[in-house]
Design a protein around this motif. Structure first.
Motif, PDB file in Angstrom:
ATOM      1  N   ALA A   1      -3.322   3.744 -11.195  1.00 43.06           N
ATOM      2  CA  ALA A   1      -2.130   3.192 -10.559  1.00 43.06           C
ATOM      3  C   ALA A   1      -2.157   1.665 -10.589  1.00 43.06           C
ATOM      4  CB  ALA A   1      -2.032   3.685  -9.111  1.00 43.06           C
ATOM      5  N   THR A   2      -3.337   1.084 -10.359  1.00 40.59           N
ATOM      6  CA  THR A   2      -3.482  -0.373 -10.426  1.00 40.59           C
ATOM      7  C   THR A   2      -3.153  -0.883 -11.818  1.00 40.59           C
ATOM      8  OG1 THR A   2      -5.177  -0.358  -8.697  1.00 40.59           O
ATOM      9  CG2 THR A   2      -5.098  -2.285 -10.128  1.00 40.59           C
TER      10      THR A   2
ATOM     11  N   MET B   1       0.798  -1.224   0.000  1.00 42.79           N
ATOM     12  CA  MET B   1       0.000   0.000   0.000  1.00 42.79           C
ATOM     13  C   MET B   1       0.833   1.277   0.000  1.00 42.79           C
ATOM     14  SD  MET B   1      -3.135   0.362  -0.436  1.00 42.79           S
ATOM     15  CE  MET B   1      -4.165   1.797  -0.682  1.00 42.79           C
TER      16      MET B   1
ATOM     17  N   PHE C   1       1.989   1.772  -3.553  1.00 40.74           N
ATOM     18  CA  PHE C   1       0.823   2.072  -4.388  1.00 40.74           C
ATOM     19  C   PHE C   1       0.385   3.513  -4.185  1.00 40.74           C
ATOM     20  CE2 PHE C   1      -3.740   2.446  -4.920  1.00 40.74           C
ATOM     21  CZ  PHE C   1      -3.955   1.890  -6.166  1.00 40.74           C
ATOM     22  N   ASP C   2       0.339   3.957  -2.937  1.00 37.28           N
ATOM     23  CA  ASP C   2      -0.081   5.334  -2.654  1.00 37.28           C
ATOM     24  C   ASP C   2       0.857   6.352  -3.287  1.00 37.28           C
ATOM     25  OD1 ASP C   2      -2.398   4.777  -1.280  1.00 37.28           O
ATOM     26  OD2 ASP C   2      -1.452   4.807   0.695  1.00 37.28           O
TER      27      ASP C   2
ATOM     28  N   GLU D   1      -2.092  11.855  -9.385  1.00 34.52           N
ATOM     29  CA  GLU D   1      -2.966  12.967  -8.996  1.00 34.52           C
ATOM     30  C   GLU D   1      -2.262  14.303  -9.193  1.00 34.52           C
ATOM     31  OE1 GLU D   1      -3.968  11.891  -5.014  1.00 34.52           O
ATOM     32  OE2 GLU D   1      -5.797  10.796  -5.619  1.00 34.52           O
TER      33      GLU D   1
ATOM     34  N   ARG E   1      -0.149   6.597  -6.869  1.00 32.02           N
ATOM     35  CA  ARG E   1      -1.431   7.308  -6.971  1.00 32.02           C
ATOM     36  C   ARG E   1      -1.252   8.813  -6.777  1.00 32.02           C
ATOM     37  NH1 ARG E   1      -4.242   9.283  -3.189  1.00 32.02           N
ATOM     38  NH2 ARG E   1      -3.177   8.061  -1.580  1.00 32.02           N
ATOM     39  N   ARG E   2      -0.431   9.195  -5.797  1.00 29.84           N
ATOM     40  CA  ARG E   2      -0.201  10.623  -5.553  1.00 29.84           C
ATOM     41  C   ARG E   2       0.494  11.280  -6.742  1.00 29.84           C
ATOM     42  NH1 ARG E   2       1.161   8.685  -0.338  1.00 29.84           N
ATOM     43  NH2 ARG E   2       3.385   8.781  -0.869  1.00 29.84           N
TER      44      ARG E   2
ATOM     45  N   ASP F   1     -10.072   8.455 -11.829  1.00 32.78           N
ATOM     46  CA  ASP F   1      -9.780   7.537 -10.731  1.00 32.78           C
ATOM     47  C   ASP F   1      -8.285   7.223 -10.735  1.00 32.78           C
ATOM     48  OD1 ASP F   1      -9.578   5.491  -8.880  1.00 32.78           O
ATOM     49  OD2 ASP F   1     -11.429   4.514  -9.495  1.00 32.78           O
ATOM     50  N   ALA F   2      -7.530   7.947  -9.929  1.00 32.11           N
ATOM     51  CA  ALA F   2      -6.084   7.742  -9.879  1.00 32.11           C
ATOM     52  C   ALA F   2      -5.724   6.377  -9.308  1.00 32.11           C
ATOM     53  CB  ALA F   2      -5.423   8.846  -9.046  1.00 32.11           C
ATOM     54  N   SER F   3      -6.543   5.843  -8.411  1.00 33.46           N
ATOM     55  CA  SER F   3      -6.273   4.518  -7.852  1.00 33.46           C
ATOM     56  C   SER F   3      -6.378   3.443  -8.930  1.00 33.46           C
ATOM     57  CB  SER F   3      -7.243   4.216  -6.709  1.00 33.46           C
ATOM     58  OG  SER F   3      -6.998   5.057  -5.600  1.00 33.46           O
ATOM     59  N   LEU F   4      -7.391   3.558  -9.773  1.00 30.16           N
ATOM     60  CA  LEU F   4      -7.535   2.598 -10.868  1.00 30.16           C
ATOM     61  C   LEU F   4      -6.360   2.701 -11.831  1.00 30.16           C
ATOM     62  CD1 LEU F   4      -9.086   0.512 -12.522  1.00 30.16           C
ATOM     63  CD2 LEU F   4     -10.365   2.404 -13.576  1.00 30.16           C
TER      64      LEU F   4
END
Length: 212
Positions: A166-167, A138, A141-142, A149, A145-146, A161-164
């Protein structure tokens, strides 16, 4: 003007403590893999590491604390600069930077073994999977994502969706660099091939999300 403060030189005792800690973590990882989490005692780890039980208990009073340390150590960036977020403005360069950091983590000696421990023991000890996700996967991953963003805030990418995103990016890399190792013990792509996977993943993300 104040003189620069010289870096602190580790004392003999600090060096010895660090060496014993590394020996404990190495012994625990090997024993967890061979005997399972439940089948490995702290006493056995101490014997294998060549340290006293008192030394082990002083650093790691429980198996859970030891496993937490293993996860944290394996996912810790190798260089201090790896903590830095890439500057915005060039999505390809930024993603290649974080992608190469991801490859460095996934190919670190013992990382595949750590995943095997978690996968094998998660049905009986779900907290191991939670620890691996919370302390290991995590935080990295964060950071991705940051970064995405930040590129969005700068107007360089169009995503909701930055989380998507990044995934998607990390998945493209891990599917080539790492996951085959779980089944194919002799899987060892060349450095060039792994770097090529990072470059292609970055290009794919740029084609999908870049505003220009």
């Amino acid at each position: 003007m104040m003189d620069d403060v010289p870096p602190e030189i580790p004392t003999y005792h600090q060096v010895m403590a660090a060496e014993k800690r590394a020996a404990i973590i190495g012994a625990a990882t090997g024993l967890f893999l061979r005997s399972g989490y439940a089948g490995t005692s702290l006493a056995k780890i101490a014997t294998t590491a060549g340290v006293s039980k008192a030394t082990l208990f002083k650093q790691f009073p429980t198996k859970a604390a030891l496993f937490d340390a293993i996860v944290t150590d394996y996912w810790r960036p190798q260089h201090e600069s790896d903590h830095d977020q890439p500057p915005t403005g060039d999505l390809t360069v930024g993603l290649e930077t974080v992608g190469r950091r991801y490859v460095a983590l996934l190919t670190r000696p013992g990382m595949a073994d750590l995943f095997r421990i978690v996968i094998a023991e998660a049905p009986r000890f779900p907290e191991l999977g939670q620890t691996h996700f919370r302390l290991g996967k995590m935080p990295f991953f964060d950071s991705v994502r940051r970064y995405l963003e930040a590129e969005k805030d700068a107007g360089n990418v169009d995503l909701t969706d930055a989380s998507l995103a990044a995934t998607q990016f990390l998945g493209m890399i891990a599917d080539f660099v790492f996951w085959p190792r779980m089944l194919l013990l002799d899987y060892s792509p060349s450095d060039g091939a792994m770097d090529g996977a990072v470059i292609e993943a970055a290009r794919t993300m740029k084609a999908r999300y870049a505003t220009t």
